[in-house]
Design a protein around this motif. Structure first.
Motif, mmCIF file in Angstrom:
data_model
loop_
_atom_site.group_PDB
_atom_site.id
_atom_site.type_symbol
_atom_site.label_atom_id
_atom_site.label_comp_id
_atom_site.label_asym_id
_atom_site.label_seq_id
_atom_site.Cartn_x
_atom_site.Cartn_y
_atom_site.Cartn_z
ATOM 1 N N ARG A 37 0.825 -1.207 0.000
ATOM 2 C CA ARG A 37 0.000 0.000 0.000
ATOM 3 C C ARG A 37 0.856 1.252 0.000
ATOM 4 N NH1 ARG A 37 -4.869 -1.461 4.335
ATOM 5 N NH2 ARG A 37 -5.758 -3.216 3.144
ATOM 6 N N HIS A 38 1.933 1.222 0.789
ATOM 7 C CA HIS A 38 2.845 2.367 0.840
ATOM 8 C C HIS A 38 3.483 2.588 -0.523
ATOM 9 C CE1 HIS A 38 6.028 5.083 2.098
ATOM 10 N NE2 HIS A 38 6.892 4.253 1.539
ATOM 11 N N VAL A 39 3.932 1.507 -1.165
ATOM 12 C CA VAL A 39 4.584 1.610 -2.470
ATOM 13 C C VAL A 39 3.609 2.159 -3.504
ATOM 14 C CG1 VAL A 39 5.640 0.319 -4.355
ATOM 15 C CG2 VAL A 39 6.243 -0.213 -1.993
ATOM 16 N N SER A 40 2.385 1.633 -3.527
ATOM 17 C CA SER A 40 1.381 2.102 -4.479
ATOM 18 C C SER A 40 1.097 3.585 -4.295
ATOM 19 C CB SER A 40 0.085 1.300 -4.319
ATOM 20 O OG SER A 40 0.288 -0.067 -4.583
ATOM 21 N N ARG A 41 0.975 4.002 -3.059
ATOM 22 C CA ARG A 41 0.680 5.410 -2.764
ATOM 23 C C ARG A 41 1.843 6.300 -3.196
ATOM 24 N NH1 ARG A 41 -1.275 4.364 1.741
ATOM 25 N NH2 ARG A 41 0.602 4.636 3.014
ATOM 26 N N PHE A 42 3.064 5.831 -2.953
ATOM 27 C CA PHE A 42 4.256 6.587 -3.344
ATOM 28 C C PHE A 42 4.312 6.763 -4.858
ATOM 29 C CE2 PHE A 42 8.557 5.979 -5.099
ATOM 30 C CZ PHE A 42 9.119 7.200 -4.740
ATOM 31 N N ILE A 43 4.061 5.679 -5.598
ATOM 32 C CA ILE A 43 4.124 5.748 -7.063
ATOM 33 C C ILE A 43 3.050 6.683 -7.604
ATOM 34 C CG2 ILE A 43 3.910 4.423 -9.198
ATOM 35 C CD1 ILE A 43 5.041 2.027 -7.658
ATOM 36 N N GLU A 44 1.854 6.618 -7.043
ATOM 37 C CA GLU A 44 0.766 7.499 -7.473
ATOM 38 C C GLU A 44 1.151 8.970 -7.271
ATOM 39 O OE1 GLU A 44 -2.726 6.408 -5.379
ATOM 40 O OE2 GLU A 44 -2.975 4.485 -6.403
ATOM 41 N N GLN A 45 1.784 9.265 -6.141
ATOM 42 C CA GLN A 45 2.196 10.632 -5.852
ATOM 43 C C GLN A 45 3.262 11.097 -6.834
ATOM 44 O OE1 GLN A 45 3.416 10.404 -1.766
ATOM 45 N NE2 GLN A 45 1.339 10.559 -0.961
ATOM 46 N N VAL A 46 4.208 10.209 -7.130
ATOM 47 C CA VAL A 46 5.282 10.558 -8.065
ATOM 48 C C VAL A 46 4.714 10.846 -9.448
ATOM 49 C CG1 VAL A 46 7.274 9.646 -9.313
ATOM 50 C CG2 VAL A 46 7.117 9.347 -6.832
ATOM 51 N N VAL A 47 3.870 9.943 -9.942
ATOM 52 C CA VAL A 47 3.300 10.102 -11.279
ATOM 53 C C VAL A 47 2.415 11.348 -11.354
ATOM 54 C CG1 VAL A 47 1.712 9.085 -12.971
ATOM 55 C CG2 VAL A 47 3.417 7.650 -11.840
ATOM 56 N N GLY A 48 1.683 11.615 -10.289
ATOM 57 C CA GLY A 48 0.764 12.742 -10.301
ATOM 58 C C GLY A 48 1.432 14.095 -10.148
ATOM 59 N N ARG A 49 2.554 14.157 -9.413
ATOM 60 C CA ARG A 49 3.142 15.452 -9.090
ATOM 61 C C ARG A 49 4.408 15.778 -9.867
ATOM 62 N NH1 ARG A 49 2.784 15.263 -2.438
ATOM 63 N NH2 ARG A 49 0.516 14.925 -2.298
ATOM 64 N N VAL A 50 5.108 14.749 -10.333
ATOM 65 C CA VAL A 50 6.385 14.973 -11.004
ATOM 66 C C VAL A 50 6.240 14.655 -12.488
ATOM 67 C CG1 VAL A 50 8.823 14.363 -11.079
ATOM 68 C CG2 VAL A 50 7.611 14.344 -8.892
ATOM 69 N N GLN A 51 6.551 15.625 -13.326
ATOM 70 C CA GLN A 51 6.382 15.455 -14.766
ATOM 71 C C GLN A 51 7.695 15.147 -15.488
ATOM 72 O OE1 GLN A 51 3.285 15.370 -16.046
ATOM 73 N NE2 GLN A 51 2.653 15.635 -13.905
ATOM 74 N N LEU A 52 8.651 14.613 -14.773
ATOM 75 C CA LEU A 52 9.942 14.271 -15.373
ATOM 76 C C LEU A 52 9.870 12.922 -16.079
ATOM 77 C CD1 LEU A 52 12.285 15.236 -12.386
ATOM 78 C CD2 LEU A 52 11.876 16.570 -14.459
ATOM 79 N N PRO A 53 10.608 12.753 -17.188
ATOM 80 C CA PRO A 53 10.615 11.454 -17.878
ATOM 81 C C PRO A 53 11.434 10.394 -17.140
ATOM 82 C CG PRO A 53 12.092 12.987 -18.985
ATOM 83 C CD PRO A 53 11.378 13.776 -17.931
ATOM 84 N N LEU A 55 12.738 9.069 -13.411
ATOM 85 C CA LEU A 55 12.371 9.176 -11.991
ATOM 86 C C LEU A 55 13.311 8.390 -11.086
ATOM 87 C CD1 LEU A 55 8.539 8.609 -12.528
ATOM 88 C CD2 LEU A 55 9.730 10.808 -12.357
ATOM 89 N N THR A 56 14.485 8.028 -11.598
ATOM 90 C CA THR A 56 15.406 7.153 -10.875
ATOM 91 C C THR A 56 15.707 7.661 -9.471
ATOM 92 O OG1 THR A 56 16.424 6.563 -12.991
ATOM 93 C CG2 THR A 56 17.630 5.988 -10.979
ATOM 94 N N HIS A 57 16.024 8.940 -9.355
ATOM 95 C CA HIS A 57 16.441 9.482 -8.051
ATOM 96 C C HIS A 57 15.344 9.371 -7.012
ATOM 97 C CE1 HIS A 57 14.313 12.776 -9.979
ATOM 98 N NE2 HIS A 57 14.239 13.424 -8.822
ATOM 99 N N LEU A 58 14.091 9.420 -7.429
ATOM 100 C CA LEU A 58 12.980 9.308 -6.485
ATOM 101 C C LEU A 58 12.808 7.878 -5.988
ATOM 102 C CD1 LEU A 58 10.441 11.602 -8.361
ATOM 103 C CD2 LEU A 58 11.777 12.174 -6.318
ATOM 104 N N PHE A 59 13.032 6.913 -6.867
ATOM 105 C CA PHE A 59 12.863 5.513 -6.488
ATOM 106 C C PHE A 59 14.053 4.988 -5.676
ATOM 107 C CE2 PHE A 59 9.491 5.692 -9.523
ATOM 108 C CZ PHE A 59 8.629 4.654 -9.178
ATOM 109 N N ASN A 60 15.180 5.673 -5.726
ATOM 110 C CA ASN A 60 16.371 5.207 -5.011
ATOM 111 C C ASN A 60 16.497 5.778 -3.607
ATOM 112 O OD1 ASN A 60 17.231 3.510 -7.014
ATOM 113 N ND2 ASN A 60 18.704 4.934 -7.902
#
Length: 303
Positions: A37-53, A55-60
């Protein structure tokens, strides 16, 4: 049956994040993930708020994240490696149920071990698995992990670096096609590795450790040794290359460093061998056509 090919890519794109979201919507995929659930929520936030092609630094953040690709460069899962002190913990997921039962999990675990021990320099790799997750339990046991502790809900498996290296040397073909290296080449390459950054040459170190070591006077004449020249087919392109040490490399002259993608890939293979290898940004099919010159076969043992 040919072992499934898996490569782990550290670059995470926006498209990868969308794939992850799709996978994590499947309850069968997330059933045994403690933080799904935490991972899903994190990914949704990244996709919704960050428009970069990219996203490596966010996932690391808090660990290293890798997308698992098959031989066609299609994403099939992911691996997360979190190092705490000298230990490293692995979490992996094969994303689509259609891919379950194809032994992709075991191949992904092997690639994760390569990174954990040769790149991240872990002394122990740990996998905490839900007691009912039969597929994962079987995959880690098949790869040589040993049960370290357990509760009614969770089993903790571990692989030490010493055990990993021993298994790699005792069963070299358990990871891929056999390769052969001479005693002299191995000694020279180990000296080379001492002065190179581990993150740049960890694949070469893995190949050296898994190789079957032979005497220079007994190596087969059709094996690609250091300073050999060979015809190599890369996908549909044939090229003549010489496998050399970094200081002698000259790409324009076809002299490829053993530390380069192709150089590391062809070391120790013989005529007729064909295999897949992940290059910088895609997977290539490599075939050794013919060894045109081999120092050992020519009696040039000083090279």
């Amino acid at each position: 049956m040919t072992r499934p090919f898996i490569s782990l890519c550290p670059e995470i794109t926006r498209a990868d994040a969308l794939n992850l979201m799709d996978w994590l919507e499947d309850e069968c995929v997330t059933r045994y993930l403690s933080d799904s659930r935490h991972v899903s929520r994190f990914i949704e936030q990244v996709v919704g708020r960050v428009q970069l092609p990219i996203l490596t630094h966010l996932f690391n953040q808090g660990g290293r994240f890798f997308m698992a690709y098959d031989r066609h460069d299609v994403p099939v899962g992911f691996v997360r490696l979190v190092k705490t002190g000298t230990n490293c913990e692995m979490v992996l997921v094969i994303g689509k149920r259609d891919n379950w039962g194809r032994k992709l999990g075991a191949s992904t675990i092997r690639e994760g071990m390569k990174l954990a021990f040769f790149d991240m320099r872990a002394e122990k790799l740990i996998a905490k698995i839900h007691a009912d997750n039969a597929r994962s339990l079987k995959a880690f046991e098949h790869c040589g992990f040993l049960l370290e502790s357990q509760t009614p809900a969770l089993q903790s498996f571990a692989m030490s670096s010493e055990r990993y290296l021993r298994l790699l040397r005792e069963n070299p073909a358990d990871h891929a096609t056999d390769i052969h290296i001479t005693e002299i080449d191995k000694a020279r390459l180990r000296s080379l590795l001492a002065f190179e950054q581990a993150s740049e040459v960890f694949k070469l170190e893995h190949e050296i450790e898994r190789a079957i070591v032979v005497d220079s006077h007994q190596v087969a004449q059709d094996v690609v040794t250091m300073n050999s020249r060979a015809l190599v087919q890369l996908d549909d392109e044939e090229m003549e290359v010489a496998l050399v040490y970094p200081e002698e490399a000259d790409d324009r002259a076809g002299k490829l460093s053993v530390c380069s993608d192709i150089g590391t890939a062809i070391l120790g293979y013989k005529e007729g061998d064909a295999f897949d290898w992940r290059m910088t940004n895609r997977t290539r099919h490599v075939r050794i056509g013919k060894v045109l010159y081999q120092p050992e076969a020519a009696g040039d043992f000083h090279l």
